[in-house]
Design a protein around this motif. Structure first.
Motif, short mmCIF file in Angstrom:
data_model
loop_
_atom_site.label_atom_id
_atom_site.label_comp_id
_atom_site.label_asym_id
_atom_site.label_seq_id
_atom_site.Cartn_x
_atom_site.Cartn_y
_atom_site.Cartn_z
N ARG A 19 -53.16 -27.81 -100.52
CA ARG A 19 -52.52 -26.70 -101.23
C ARG A 19 -51.77 -25.88 -100.19
O ARG A 19 -52.37 -25.13 -99.44
N MET A 42 -52.72 -16.60 -100.15
CA MET A 42 -53.68 -17.57 -99.65
C MET A 42 -55.07 -17.32 -100.24
O MET A 42 -55.75 -18.25 -100.71
N GLN A 43 -55.48 -16.07 -100.26
CA GLN A 43 -56.81 -15.74 -100.75
C GLN A 43 -56.92 -15.93 -102.26
O GLN A 43 -57.92 -16.46 -102.76
N THR A 44 -55.90 -15.53 -103.01
CA THR A 44 -55.96 -15.55 -104.46
C THR A 44 -55.81 -16.97 -105.02
O THR A 44 -56.49 -17.34 -105.99
N LEU A 45 -54.94 -17.76 -104.43
CA LEU A 45 -54.68 -19.12 -104.92
C LEU A 45 -55.49 -20.18 -104.21
O LEU A 45 -55.40 -21.35 -104.55
N GLY A 46 -56.26 -19.79 -103.20
CA GLY A 46 -57.05 -20.76 -102.46
C GLY A 46 -56.20 -21.75 -101.69
O GLY A 46 -56.51 -22.95 -101.66
N LEU A 47 -55.13 -21.26 -101.06
CA LEU A 47 -54.25 -22.14 -100.31
C LEU A 47 -54.90 -22.56 -99.00
O LEU A 47 -55.58 -21.77 -98.35
N ASP A 48 -54.67 -23.81 -98.61
CA ASP A 48 -55.21 -24.29 -97.35
C ASP A 48 -54.39 -23.80 -96.16
O ASP A 48 -54.93 -23.63 -95.06
#
Length: 240
Positions: A19, A42-48
């Protein structure tokens, strides 16, 4: 583009995250609001991973002379500092043919370096998104990549739907979680995508106002990282 090194820009193919956030822009100069948006996405969508890519030639700002690309790249590296999960990218470096950098073409090139299972999310601010109808192949861009849009508190989110190309409609409000509003999009031939709205971005910063402030002798805008401000002073940027 050269392979990624610890001190240089990143190439997407050199990490295994599936992601991936792509945050392009002029970054003239890069400020704490940019970093805050990338962190929130990054925190909200759980991006790598989030790739932050200064654009060499912004198609919609060709009438304004931007700070040289090399300086903006260097300042962005400093602005990111040790932020976990964020990497500087030269994906939007100057083109050999001298043409503007179009995001759709840049992302297509990046996808060739990604694992087949990877998904790319485009990160941008709400004010930038309001010009989406002027972007190159806007419908294709919106249908191919989900957008993550950061808006300051009080921003009228209905303006986001109004800014969409006429060929795209808002299918439904799918869910609202803490700090996240998800909208379904439907394009021609029943193509579907999503918009993720982040309505709680607290940093309301204007790069234009920052540049104006930097023209004043001794100015030290609070929204600039100290290392970035030091670079600006050392290289005499944003002076009249």
């Amino acid at each position: 583009m050269a392979p990624s090194k610890q001190s240089g820009p990143a190439r997407v193919g050199f990490f295994g995250g599936t992601r991936v956030g792509f945050f392009g822009g002029t970054f003239d100069p890069p400020h704490r609001g940019h970093v805050a948006l990338a962190r929130l996405a990054m925190q909200t969508l759980g991006l790598d991973k989030v790739l932050v890519a200064p654009v060499a030639a912004q198609p919609l700002k060709r009438d304004r002379q931007a700070t040289p690309y090399s300086d903006r790249l260097a300042m962005t590296r400093l602005a990111l500092g040790g932020e976990p999960g964020m990497e500087l990218s030269d994906a939007d470096a100057p083109r050999a043919d001298g043409k503007p950098n179009y995001m759709l073409e840049t992302l297509r090139e990046l996808e060739t370096e990604l694992p087949p299972s990877a998904q790319v999310f485009v990160i941008c601010g709400a004010d930038a998104f309001l010009t989406i109808q002027q972007w190159y192949c806007a419908e294709e861009l919106l249908m191919r990549y989900p957008f993550v849009i950061g808006a300051r508190p009080g921003f009228d989110l209905s303006r986001i739907a109004q800014a969409l190309p006429e060929s795209i409609s808002v299918a439904a409000e799918e869910n609202r979680e803490a700090g996240l509003l998800t909208l379904g999009l439907r394009g021609e031939q029943e193509r579907q995508s999503r918009l993720y709205l982040l309505p709680d971005l607290s940093e309301d910063i204007s790069a234009t106002e920052l540049r104006e402030a930097l023209r004043r002798p001794g100015a030290a805008p609070e929204f600039l990282d100290g290392a970035v401000l030091g670079y600006i002073r050392a290289h005499g940027l944003y002076r009249d």
